[in-house]
Design a protein around this motif. Sequence first.
Motif, mmCIF file in Angstrom:
data_model
loop_
_atom_site.group_PDB
_atom_site.id
_atom_site.type_symbol
_atom_site.label_atom_id
_atom_site.label_comp_id
_atom_site.label_asym_id
_atom_site.label_seq_id
_atom_site.Cartn_x
_atom_site.Cartn_y
_atom_site.Cartn_z
ATOM 1 N N ASN A 277 57.832 4.481 57.465
ATOM 2 C CA ASN A 277 56.649 5.026 56.929
ATOM 3 C C ASN A 277 56.815 6.572 56.655
ATOM 4 O OD1 ASN A 277 53.468 5.144 55.966
ATOM 5 N ND2 ASN A 277 54.392 7.043 56.711
ATOM 6 N N ASN A 278 57.938 7.512 57.019
ATOM 7 C CA ASN A 278 58.752 9.019 57.653
ATOM 8 C C ASN A 278 60.176 9.053 56.253
ATOM 9 O OD1 ASN A 278 57.092 10.017 58.385
ATOM 10 N ND2 ASN A 278 58.016 9.910 60.708
ATOM 11 N N ILE A 279 60.847 7.763 55.925
ATOM 12 C CA ILE A 279 61.655 7.655 55.064
ATOM 13 C C ILE A 279 60.787 6.989 53.783
ATOM 14 C CG2 ILE A 279 63.486 6.540 53.914
ATOM 15 C CD1 ILE A 279 64.221 5.718 57.403
ATOM 16 N N ALA A 280 59.672 6.417 53.337
ATOM 17 C CA ALA A 280 58.468 5.649 52.417
ATOM 18 C C ALA A 280 58.505 7.054 51.777
ATOM 19 C CB ALA A 280 58.090 5.139 52.533
ATOM 20 N N MET A 281 57.719 8.142 52.316
ATOM 21 C CA MET A 281 57.392 9.480 52.597
ATOM 22 C C MET A 281 58.397 10.493 51.556
ATOM 23 S SD MET A 281 54.813 10.662 53.542
ATOM 24 C CE MET A 281 54.326 10.249 54.718
ATOM 25 N N GLY A 282 60.072 10.180 52.538
ATOM 26 C CA GLY A 282 60.839 11.210 51.727
ATOM 27 C C GLY A 282 60.537 11.026 50.745
ATOM 28 N N TYR A 283 60.928 9.892 50.248
ATOM 29 C CA TYR A 283 61.045 9.262 48.684
ATOM 30 C C TYR A 283 60.448 9.670 47.640
ATOM 31 C CZ TYR A 283 65.756 8.087 48.424
ATOM 32 O OH TYR A 283 67.700 8.144 49.049
ATOM 33 N N LEU A 284 59.034 9.181 48.726
ATOM 34 C CA LEU A 284 57.770 9.201 47.771
ATOM 35 C C LEU A 284 57.342 11.247 47.403
ATOM 36 C CD1 LEU A 284 55.035 8.322 46.508
ATOM 37 C CD2 LEU A 284 53.778 9.010 48.183
ATOM 38 N N LEU A 285 58.484 12.437 47.927
ATOM 39 C CA LEU A 285 58.249 13.670 47.544
ATOM 40 C C LEU A 285 59.553 14.141 46.940
ATOM 41 C CD1 LEU A 285 57.724 15.315 51.763
ATOM 42 C CD2 LEU A 285 55.895 14.657 50.004
ATOM 43 N N MET A 286 59.814 12.847 46.283
ATOM 44 C CA MET A 286 61.257 13.819 45.634
ATOM 45 C C MET A 286 61.115 12.976 44.521
ATOM 46 S SD MET A 286 64.120 14.284 45.081
ATOM 47 C CE MET A 286 64.803 14.402 46.549
ATOM 48 N N ALA A 287 60.106 11.742 44.076
ATOM 49 C CA ALA A 287 59.916 11.296 43.009
ATOM 50 C C ALA A 287 58.477 11.983 42.518
ATOM 51 C CB ALA A 287 58.627 9.689 43.510
ATOM 52 N N THR A 288 57.826 12.492 43.454
ATOM 53 C CA THR A 288 57.016 13.191 42.742
ATOM 54 C C THR A 288 57.501 14.927 42.773
ATOM 55 O OG1 THR A 288 56.151 14.355 45.124
ATOM 56 C CG2 THR A 288 55.064 12.706 43.940
ATOM 57 N N GLY A 289 58.904 14.948 42.989
ATOM 58 C CA GLY A 289 59.310 16.351 42.341
ATOM 59 C C GLY A 289 59.487 17.012 43.560
ATOM 60 N N SER A 290 58.960 17.100 43.896
ATOM 61 C CA SER A 290 58.378 18.590 44.684
ATOM 62 C C SER A 290 59.203 18.779 45.905
ATOM 63 C CB SER A 290 56.420 18.649 45.277
ATOM 64 O OG SER A 290 56.506 17.611 46.373
ATOM 65 N N LEU A 291 60.014 17.925 46.389
ATOM 66 C CA LEU A 291 61.293 18.066 47.388
ATOM 67 C C LEU A 291 62.369 18.517 46.757
ATOM 68 C CD1 LEU A 291 61.550 17.958 49.627
ATOM 69 C CD2 LEU A 291 63.073 15.664 49.643
ATOM 70 N N PRO A 292 62.983 19.516 46.357
ATOM 71 C CA PRO A 292 63.862 20.024 46.177
ATOM 72 C C PRO A 292 64.744 19.251 45.799
ATOM 73 C CG PRO A 292 63.044 21.579 47.578
ATOM 74 C CD PRO A 292 62.466 20.494 47.861
ATOM 75 N N HIS A 293 65.778 18.994 45.203
ATOM 76 C CA HIS A 293 67.079 18.202 45.088
ATOM 77 C C HIS A 293 68.243 19.392 46.255
ATOM 78 C CE1 HIS A 293 67.138 14.478 42.697
ATOM 79 N NE2 HIS A 293 66.502 15.176 42.014
ATOM 80 N N THR A 294 69.211 18.706 46.129
ATOM 81 C CA THR A 294 70.190 19.528 46.847
ATOM 82 C C THR A 294 70.857 18.687 45.120
ATOM 83 O OG1 THR A 294 70.501 17.247 47.738
ATOM 84 C CG2 THR A 294 71.021 19.104 48.747
ATOM 85 N N LYS A 295 71.959 19.951 45.797
ATOM 86 C CA LYS A 295 73.017 20.530 44.625
ATOM 87 C C LYS A 295 74.266 19.571 44.940
ATOM 88 C CE LYS A 295 71.335 25.051 44.057
ATOM 89 N NZ LYS A 295 71.010 25.793 45.517
ATOM 90 N N THR A 296 74.166 17.894 44.566
ATOM 91 C CA THR A 296 75.319 17.642 44.603
ATOM 92 C C THR A 296 75.066 16.341 44.146
ATOM 93 O OG1 THR A 296 73.905 15.840 46.031
ATOM 94 C CG2 THR A 296 75.224 17.182 46.819
ATOM 95 N N ASP A 297 76.630 16.246 42.765
ATOM 96 C CA ASP A 297 76.474 15.282 41.668
ATOM 97 C C ASP A 297 76.910 14.041 41.863
ATOM 98 O OD1 ASP A 297 76.903 16.737 39.392
ATOM 99 O OD2 ASP A 297 78.540 17.341 39.867
ATOM 100 N N LEU A 298 76.364 13.105 41.404
ATOM 101 C CA LEU A 298 76.252 12.052 41.523
ATOM 102 C C LEU A 298 78.277 11.244 41.997
ATOM 103 C CD1 LEU A 298 75.300 8.493 42.029
ATOM 104 C CD2 LEU A 298 75.404 8.201 39.328
ATOM 105 N N HIS A 299 78.057 10.789 43.107
ATOM 106 C CA HIS A 299 79.285 10.762 43.552
ATOM 107 C C HIS A 299 80.243 9.484 42.305
ATOM 108 C CE1 HIS A 299 79.543 8.357 46.794
ATOM 109 N NE2 HIS A 299 78.077 8.124 46.855
ATOM 110 N N ARG A 300 81.396 10.051 41.741
ATOM 111 C CA ARG A 300 81.873 8.524 40.795
ATOM 112 C C ARG A 300 82.639 8.425 41.283
ATOM 113 N NH1 ARG A 300 83.632 13.080 38.344
ATOM 114 N NH2 ARG A 300 82.168 14.274 38.070
#
Length: 669
Positions: A277-300
């Motif tokens: 549930n908490n993990i779902a929550m974490g992604y939900l926060l990311m999806a809504t844009g309120s949890l700041p992104h880390t400054k990492t690139d999608l690694h290739r």
Amino acid sequence: MSKEKISQLESLRAKSKREADLFFSLCENGQNFVESKKLKDALDHSGLKPNDNRLQSLFKRLEAHGDKIVFEDFISIIRTSGLLVEKALRGQLALPDFIDFSKNIDKIFDEVKKIRSGELASYIPPLAEVDPDQFGIAIVTIDGQIYQRGDSQTDFSFQSMCKPFNYCFALEALGLEQVSKHVGKEPSGRQFDDLTLLARSASSNGFSRVPFNPMVNAGAIMTAGLIDPDDSFTQRLRHIRQQFGRLIGWTADESPSAEMPRFNKNMARQENFKGYNNIAMGYLLMATGSLPHTKTDLHRDIHPDEDEFDFYIEPAVTEALKLYFSICSLEMTATDVAMAAATLANSGVCPISQDRVLSQKTVRNCLPVLQSSGMYNASGTFFQQVGLPAKSGVGGGVLLIVPQLMGICIFSPRLDTQGNSVRGIEMSKRLTSKYLVHTFDGTMTDTDRLDPKLPIARWEANSCGEAIWAASNGNIRTLESLVSQQRDLQTGDYDIRTPLHLASAEGQLEVVKFLLDHDVKPIPDRWGGYPISDARNNNHKKIVDLFEKLDIKYTEPFHLVENPKGKSDKIAKFDDELMVIELLFAATKNNVDNIRHLVANGVPVNAGDYDLRTALHLAAAEGSLEAVEYLVTHGHPLNVRDRWGATPLDEAKREKRKSVVDFLNKYKS
Ligand code: GLN
């Protein structure tokens, strides 16, 4: 005592009355020293602990010093702790009557201990396997007085009690405005792990859905994500543990590991493992844009197998969750948590280290949210009943903050359906039904409940003393103002002497009329005496006539006076009349600490009231042997006579207080 010694002591008093009063509150009559043990006992009774940082040099000096401390040494020893010891000796710490308070909490604790309902948190083994019967409580005041009972020294899982602190740490780092962009302040009315977010009208920064508040899981994951996001996990966790260390009194010059809360890595891993549930929550926060992104690139990372690819997991989410799970998995004792709560109660300064851990602004911004949301979907009911900002955790802890007074932590792992400790909630409720600590008690004058900031004897003195002194002195103005405050003019003192008795004894005809006009009824005092007897004995005929007109059957009082012609020893006068009444109430209750505090404040042991009653009369009449001993060994003369000529020995005899009679007889000879 020899004349020489008396003048020596008198000259001490003259030198510095304030300091001499402290000394004499602990120094027995005829001696010119204080026993080291007496000072230690007094500190212990005040709720201060010998391991208190602020008392370290004092205890070192005491160890090095012999048993007997003379005046000059006494003053220099107590000065090593600034004003702390002086405040303790005078009864001026946050809980002035610490022993009485402790006894009341003991009683509540014993009752609540019988409750065995509720279930352990079962979602992960380390919580499901704890001993369900554990029960502890700790209370720490803003002056660093510590009460502890039961399993108060057992480490337990901090869990959601971390949430207000996470919020504080985020506020310290980013400020309210910035933090508010990521998390709301509104009660959610939902379970702690609910996935619903607060819809907010989109503003220029584009956030439209944020956690309701920092006290539900979504909000706490968010605040964890906001604390030092650019540091490594180990640095972040270490920093947070250090902050908790400071909240519970750790100062930088001590070895940090011993004082920092323990991190239970296994617990954190289990939280992670089962934290869907908490993990779902974490992604939900990311999806809504309120949890700041880390400054990492999608690694290739191109896989040799052409359809295969590395599944991307957003580090900002995992890092926020990892830190959240880890802070939940810190372990502290109830005493530690109560200390951290007391730091919040003390506007961010730890009571025992005096370290400012959080700014006043941070604490002020956190507590209202804690108050409205700390108990999740039970927050409204809890606040109405208990009236204090509080936070629970599924580890069984409940912390409460009584602003500007104390922090409390109760620990008992059985939980109700809302995930709150059953005994924790019950204990909290009973605390506010005993004490006036509800935020909105300010306007109440409910006398069944006690104000912990006042010794009970002062409370009692306040409830009757002013009116009785005013009646005795013919001061109608004061009585009028008491009436307008709706104060009861019928209340009697420790002898059930009432304003009407004193007005009658002193011939205050106008006062008697005033009282009768205000519906005050004549009632019998301790000896069965009605005000009419006072008027008769003192030849106030007009007052006698007034009473005779009332349709009441008056009984005659019984006073035992063995030697009616005997002379009286000196009874002292003291300007603060209410303090005298407090002294006599304290003697009635056998409350030696309270008596000692008053003496340390300069009240003479032999101060007398409007009936020339002294503390020794009262202690003797009530059979308060310890109080009798203290008074007599601190210079109270034996042969004081009250209005009717009775001595303390007469009082003890009349009330058949054998141990007091024996003591007084022995002391006399
Ligand atoms: N670790 C728990 C969770 O996140 C904390 C919940 C709680 O104590 N109420 O589910």
